[in-house]
Design a protein around this motif. Sequence first.
Motif, PDB file in Angstrom:
ATOM      1  N   PRO A 106     -13.496  -0.636   5.480  1.00 31.52           N
ATOM      2  CA  PRO A 106     -14.236   0.288   4.609  1.00 31.52           C
ATOM      3  C   PRO A 106     -13.369   1.354   3.941  1.00 31.52           C
ATOM      4  O   PRO A 106     -13.640   1.754   2.804  1.00 31.52           O
ATOM      5  CB  PRO A 106     -15.260   0.918   5.544  1.00 31.52           C
ATOM      6  N   ALA A 107     -12.292   1.789   4.572  1.00 30.53           N
ATOM      7  CA  ALA A 107     -11.417   2.794   3.974  1.00 30.53           C
ATOM      8  C   ALA A 107     -10.720   2.279   2.716  1.00 30.53           C
ATOM      9  O   ALA A 107     -10.259   3.072   1.888  1.00 30.53           O
ATOM     10  CB  ALA A 107     -10.375   3.250   4.987  1.00 30.53           C
ATOM     11  N   ALA A 108     -10.648   0.972   2.544  1.00 34.20           N
ATOM     12  CA  ALA A 108     -10.000   0.402   1.364  1.00 34.20           C
ATOM     13  C   ALA A 108     -10.775   0.720   0.089  1.00 34.20           C
ATOM     14  O   ALA A 108     -10.194   0.740  -0.998  1.00 34.20           O
ATOM     15  CB  ALA A 108      -9.860  -1.108   1.516  1.00 34.20           C
ATOM     16  N   GLY A 109     -12.061   0.978   0.209  1.00 30.22           N
ATOM     17  CA  GLY A 109     -12.885   1.266  -0.957  1.00 30.22           C
ATOM     18  C   GLY A 109     -12.498   2.537  -1.682  1.00 30.22           C
ATOM     19  O   GLY A 109     -12.682   2.645  -2.898  1.00 30.22           O
ATOM     20  N   ILE A 110     -11.931   3.500  -0.965  1.00 31.33           N
ATOM     21  CA  ILE A 110     -11.559   4.765  -1.595  1.00 31.33           C
ATOM     22  C   ILE A 110     -10.044   4.936  -1.688  1.00 31.33           C
ATOM     23  O   ILE A 110      -9.563   5.960  -2.160  1.00 31.33           O
ATOM     24  CB  ILE A 110     -12.170   5.968  -0.832  1.00 31.33           C
ATOM     25  N   ALA A 111      -9.295   3.928  -1.250  1.00 31.44           N
ATOM     26  CA  ALA A 111      -7.835   4.008  -1.245  1.00 31.44           C
ATOM     27  C   ALA A 111      -7.262   3.665  -2.620  1.00 31.44           C
ATOM     28  O   ALA A 111      -7.839   2.867  -3.358  1.00 31.44           O
ATOM     29  CB  ALA A 111      -7.269   3.056  -0.203  1.00 31.44           C
ATOM     30  N   ASP A 112      -6.115   4.267  -2.937  1.00 26.15           N
ATOM     31  CA  ASP A 112      -5.445   3.940  -4.188  1.00 26.15           C
ATOM     32  C   ASP A 112      -4.520   2.733  -3.961  1.00 26.15           C
ATOM     33  O   ASP A 112      -4.397   2.213  -2.856  1.00 26.15           O
ATOM     34  CB  ASP A 112      -4.665   5.140  -4.724  1.00 26.15           C
ATOM     35  N   TYR A 113      -3.863   2.298  -5.040  1.00 23.78           N
ATOM     36  CA  TYR A 113      -3.017   1.108  -4.991  1.00 23.78           C
ATOM     37  C   TYR A 113      -1.898   1.257  -3.959  1.00 23.78           C
ATOM     38  O   TYR A 113      -1.630   0.333  -3.188  1.00 23.78           O
ATOM     39  CB  TYR A 113      -2.433   0.840  -6.377  1.00 23.78           C
ATOM     40  N   GLY A 114      -1.249   2.403  -3.917  1.00 24.95           N
ATOM     41  CA  GLY A 114      -0.151   2.621  -2.985  1.00 24.95           C
ATOM     42  C   GLY A 114      -0.578   2.521  -1.533  1.00 24.95           C
ATOM     43  O   GLY A 114       0.145   1.965  -0.697  1.00 24.95           O
ATOM     44  N   THR A 115      -1.734   3.052  -1.226  1.00 26.77           N
ATOM     45  CA  THR A 115      -2.248   2.993   0.142  1.00 26.77           C
ATOM     46  C   THR A 115      -2.573   1.557   0.538  1.00 26.77           C
ATOM     47  O   THR A 115      -2.292   1.132   1.659  1.00 26.77           O
ATOM     48  CB  THR A 115      -3.503   3.876   0.277  1.00 26.77           C
ATOM     49  N   LEU A 116      -3.154   0.802  -0.397  1.00 26.52           N
ATOM     50  CA  LEU A 116      -3.448  -0.602  -0.103  1.00 26.52           C
ATOM     51  C   LEU A 116      -2.156  -1.401   0.067  1.00 26.52           C
ATOM     52  O   LEU A 116      -2.060  -2.264   0.932  1.00 26.52           O
ATOM     53  CB  LEU A 116      -4.302  -1.211  -1.218  1.00 26.52           C
ATOM     54  N   ALA A 117      -1.159  -1.115  -0.753  1.00 23.73           N
ATOM     55  CA  ALA A 117       0.122  -1.808  -0.647  1.00 23.73           C
ATOM     56  C   ALA A 117       0.779  -1.525   0.700  1.00 23.73           C
ATOM     57  O   ALA A 117       1.467  -2.386   1.260  1.00 23.73           O
ATOM     58  CB  ALA A 117       1.030  -1.391  -1.793  1.00 23.73           C
TER      59      ALA A 117
END
Length: 107
Positions: free
Chosen positions: A86-97
């Motif tokens: 669920p935290a991926a929904g508000i994460a930016d590209y860098g955080t997902l990477a």
Amino acid sequence: MLPKPNRVVHAADFRRIVRTGRRFTSPTAVLHVTEAEAGVSRFGFVVSKKVGNAVVRNRVRRRMSEFVRLQLPLDPPVDVVVRALPAAGIADYGTLAHAFEPLLRSR
């Protein structure tokens, strides 16, 4: 978008990777990694409704897919299932990477 040979599409492949693969976790995603059967790296993405509405889920999937596409080809080849949290929904590209660091370190 990932090239067709680099996608996990069959449910049986998803099950095999999740059941037999090593698991890496981050605040935004869980990666299940196993050796590739096809000789090329393949990725599958699972983004549940807990992540957000359809727009958010597709955005997360596109961002993860783009990061993976830029890293191809991986040596040795691996099969990976990425399960977004669920935290991926508000994460930016860098955080997902950042979720893919364990996979990149293991090369």
